[in-house]
Design an enzyme around this catalytic site. Structure first.
Site, PDB file in Angstrom:
ATOM      1  N   THR A 407      78.097  21.926  72.315  1.00 11.35           N
ATOM      2  CA  THR A 407      79.039  21.534  71.931  1.00 11.35           C
ATOM      3  C   THR A 407      79.392  21.735  70.462  1.00 11.35           C
ATOM      4  O   THR A 407      78.370  22.008  69.909  1.00 11.35           O
ATOM      5  CB  THR A 407      79.557  19.442  72.848  1.00 11.35           C
ATOM      6  OG1 THR A 407      79.286  19.673  73.954  1.00 11.35           O
ATOM      7  CG2 THR A 407      80.839  19.860  72.339  1.00 11.35           C
ATOM      8  N   GLU A 427      79.625  23.898  77.439  1.00 13.95           N
ATOM      9  CA  GLU A 427      78.588  23.032  77.969  1.00 13.95           C
ATOM     10  C   GLU A 427      77.478  23.200  77.720  1.00 13.95           C
ATOM     11  O   GLU A 427      76.641  23.012  75.763  1.00 13.95           O
ATOM     12  CB  GLU A 427      78.296  22.436  80.010  1.00 13.95           C
ATOM     13  CG  GLU A 427      77.988  21.508  80.724  1.00 13.95           C
ATOM     14  CD  GLU A 427      76.541  20.662  80.062  1.00 13.95           C
ATOM     15  OE1 GLU A 427      76.447  19.904  79.448  1.00 13.95           O
ATOM     16  OE2 GLU A 427      75.550  21.127  80.534  1.00 13.95           O
ATOM     17  N   GLU A 446      80.729  23.952  82.618  1.00 16.42           N
ATOM     18  CA  GLU A 446      81.060  22.607  83.179  1.00 16.42           C
ATOM     19  C   GLU A 446      80.322  21.638  84.668  1.00 16.42           C
ATOM     20  O   GLU A 446      80.387  20.672  84.622  1.00 16.42           O
ATOM     21  CB  GLU A 446      81.819  21.975  82.338  1.00 16.42           C
ATOM     22  CG  GLU A 446      82.486  21.119  81.363  1.00 16.42           C
ATOM     23  CD  GLU A 446      81.800  21.372  79.853  1.00 16.42           C
ATOM     24  OE1 GLU A 446      80.970  20.577  80.193  1.00 16.42           O
ATOM     25  OE2 GLU A 446      81.546  22.240  79.616  1.00 16.42           O
ATOM     26  N   GLY A 494      76.644  17.564  70.980  1.00 18.61           N
ATOM     27  CA  GLY A 494      75.166  16.131  71.883  1.00 18.61           C
ATOM     28  C   GLY A 494      74.744  16.024  72.434  1.00 18.61           C
ATOM     29  O   GLY A 494      74.370  15.207  72.994  1.00 18.61           O
ATOM     30  N   GLY A 495      75.641  16.627  73.637  1.00 20.99           N
ATOM     31  CA  GLY A 495      76.193  16.152  75.304  1.00 20.99           C
ATOM     32  C   GLY A 495      75.930  14.766  75.546  1.00 20.99           C
ATOM     33  O   GLY A 495      76.935  14.122  74.674  1.00 20.99           O
TER      34      GLY A 495
HETATM   35  N1  GLU Z   1      79.472  18.805  79.192  1.00 21.47           N
HETATM   36  C1  GLU Z   1      78.891  17.615  77.777  1.00 21.47           C
HETATM   37  C2  GLU Z   1      80.173  16.560  78.189  1.00 21.47           C
HETATM   38  O1  GLU Z   1      81.358  17.449  77.836  1.00 21.47           O
HETATM   39  C3  GLU Z   1      78.516  18.209  76.707  1.00 21.47           C
HETATM   40  C4  GLU Z   1      78.202  19.542  76.429  1.00 21.47           C
HETATM   41  C5  GLU Z   1      76.642  18.936  75.572  1.00 21.47           C
HETATM   42  O2  GLU Z   1      77.135  18.128  75.030  1.00 21.47           O
HETATM   43  O3  GLU Z   1      74.937  19.428  75.940  1.00 21.47           O
HETATM   44  O4  GLU Z   1      79.928  15.541  78.011  1.00 21.47           O
END
Ligand code: GLU
Length: 596
Positions: A407, A427, A446, A494-495
């Site tokens: 991200t 994602e 995603e 950072g998820g």
């Molecule tokens: N898919 C994650 C989200 O929307 C973000 C992806 C990531 O930062 O690894 O929370």
């Protein structure tokens, strides 16, 4: 004051083989140097990338507003940060409008096909191996990014889509300089990129990751941007770009000699035509003297950071010793994640108690769990936001499902005082690994943000796949006002660590006397209702570590957490833009007229 909730197709592989060109070092203009802080007038931009930040500054300098500049910056990130974001993905856009004093948000999240159901990731009744799902058409959601740009410009911008895409088109045509981070990310993806000829042609020129210092061009993406600029996003949602996306999703263009099979996806032309960006109210909590605005579900960002702030409201963190400060920060996010995992999903499919999660009463009921003398044990059971009772829990603990660390985030302010805080993603770093042939962009994965099966048997899971459903996100673009005036905006990649990173940056800046730049640079830890708290080496080297361990905290080392950016209005009216000094190779902050 307590926190107040106010809810607020066969593929022409040959076309792919000509889509990228690579030149020697110095073939394009070198990017401007990366600077983690810039102060001055005329507007400010902070992103992870110097070319992207410069694109936003160019638009501001020409009289565009924050929204125009944010779209220009995002489009440039689609070129220079293609593994993290682009028109094959989605994101969440938060906007402060100086004319009305209002904060509004756009949910441009990727969306499952209307033919998807909760068995999307099951085969023979068993969940697919996660990595097989990631690199497949099955994980691709209908992208929302270009629709977000168009909507934001329609609502608040002053420039056309075609105009604000120009700087990014130029970067894509002329190329950008490959840095170490880009090369590292390419190497990490090489094994799958090489199996998709369109991806290999673009990102493995000559069959290898591009050299640091070389120039990577993406003329296909420049042409795609021109098409979007000329025709609007209907070229993607109802036109030829969309037709190419659908063919690619339904028949992933894998090299037949590679031995890889990439499962086909379900997204079709009708799914693209049905896509809608949702213009929705932000989450809001009043925290001390501040109003904190974030993203409501389908992201869990606003509810989770907001709940944690509510839990901390009654603790004087500015006076707490540093061990108690870290202890409270970790406990508040542990509790907020216990609740997030149980209660947050796409609100069109699950009755998400958004207002209740942000209510002062619920915060109080959950804060009751925190002891100054010992850490809570994870996994911690959720509370019941609809029936808050002090220290009570509701049902079994719900584990966190896997999320990566990809991200990108950008933050923009303009000379008038409008602000944008925008986090966008595909994602996983490299998304699905599948490039749309001839179009120059990667498709997202995603939909792997859905739970493949209920996380806790017997407990309703708000985040199972469904028709036209949006997977739960952690993206947390945030804007903070004080006395109705804009103060700052921040966010991070950072998820799931995005949530804890944004929380830690806010606490550092609002409670601990750090400047925004210092708060962004500070050593980081992330507790998400797991037995072990992830922590960076610099955090683990702090003297507080041993004291936190004595309280019962246990840590797992992780190289780095997040890569935040922010902007802040200083008391004298100047803007400060702040970015990472080190993480992800450092970010890039700039203002239109620097006055140090
Ligand atoms: N898919 C994650 C989200 O929307 C973000 C992806 C990531 O930062 O690894 O929370």
């Amino acid at each position: 004051m307590r926190a107040l909730a106010r809810l607020a197709p066969p593929l022409l592989l040959a076309t792919a083989l000509v889509c990228a060109t690579v030149g020697p070092a110095g073939a394009s203009a070198l990017p401007p140097p990366k600077v983690p802080e810039a102060v001055g007038y005329g507007g400010a931009v902070a992103s992870v990338d110097a070319d992207a930040t410069a694109a936003g500054i160019e638009v501001l300098r020409r009289g565009g507003n924050a929204v125009d500049a944010a779209v220009a910056t995002a489009a440039a990130l689609g070129v220079t940060e293609p593994y993290s974001a682009g028109i094959g993905g989605g994101g969440y856009f938060v906007h402060y409008d100086v004319a009305t004093g209002r904060v509004s948000t756009l949910d441009g999240r990727e969306t499952a096909s209307r033919s998807a159901d909760q068995n999307l990731f099951l085969e023979n009744g068993k969940p697919l191996p996660f990595n097989d799902a990631v690199t497949s058409g099955l994980s691709v959601g209908v992208p929302g990014t270009s629709a977000t740009w168009e909507k934001a410009l329609q609502l608040w911008g002053t420039r056309s889509l075609g105009e604000v895409l120009k700087p990014a088109e130029r970067i894509a045509d002329q190329g950008f300089t490959v840095d170490q981070t880009f090369q590292d990310q390419t190497v990490a993806n090489q094994d799958r990129f090489k199996d998709f000829p369109a991806t290999a042609a673009l990102f493995l020129p000559g069959g290898r990751p591009p050299a640091v210092g070389s120039t990577l061009r993406n003329p296909d993406l420049a042409a795609t941007y021109r098409e979007l600029g000329d025709q609007g996003t209907q070229a993607l949602y109802r036109g030829p770009i969309g037709a190419d996306i659908v063919r690619t999703v339904q028949q992933p263009p894998v090299d037949p000699g590679s031995g890889r099979s990439a499962r086909p996806g379900k997204v079709d032309a009708a799914d693209l035509a049905a896509y809608q960006v949702s213009h929705q109210r932000p989450t809001h909590v009043a925290y001390r003297d501040y109003d904190v605005y974030g993203i409501a579900p389908s992201s869990s960002g606003g509810t989770t950071t907001g709940e944690a702030l509510g839990i901390l409201e009654d603790t004087e963190l500015s006076r707490a010793d540093s061990t108690q400060y870290y202890h409270r920060f970790l406990e508040s996010s542990r509790i907020a994640f216990a609740d997030r995992n149980r209660w947050v999903g796409d609100p069109r499919f699950f009755d998400v108690p958004t207002a209740q999660l942000l209510s002062p009463r619920f915060a109080q009921a959950r804060a009751c769990l925190i002891s100054p003398d010992h850490a809570l044990t994870s996994p911690l059971a959720p509370g019941d936001p609809r029936h808050p009772a002090d220290c009570a829990s509701e049902g079994p603990a719900v584990a966190e499902s896997y999320e990566g660390t990809s991200t990108t985030h950008l933050t923009v302010a303009d000379r008038w005082g409008n602000i944008v805080s925008y986090t966008l993603t595909i994602e996983q770093t490299g998304g699905s690994g599948i490039t749309v042939p001839g179009r120059g962009f990667l498709l997202n994965n995603e939909l792997t943000d859905f739970s493949f099966t209920p996380v806790t048997p017997g407990v309703p899971d708000p985040n199972l796949p469904g028709p036209g459903k949006r997977p739960r996100s952690s993206l947390s673009p945030t804007i903070v006002l004080r006395d109705g005036e804009p103060l700052l905006a921040a966010g991070s990649p950072g998820g799931a660590t995005i949530i804890t990173t944004v929380l830690q940056v806010l606490l550092g800046r609002l409670d601990r006397g750090l400047s925004l730049e210092q708060a962004i640079a500070a050593p980081r830890a992330s507790q998400r209702n797991n037995a072990l708290t992830q922590a960076e080496p610099a955090f683990l080297a702090l003297p507080e570590r041993a004291r936190l361990e004595a309280l019962g905290h246990a840590f797992a080392s992780t190289p780095e957490i997040g890569a935040a950016t922010g902007v802040e209005r200083l008391p004298d009216g100047r803007w400060a833009a702040a970015a990472e000094p080190v993480r992800r190779g450092g970010g890039s902050a700039a203002v239109v007229r620097p006055v140090g």
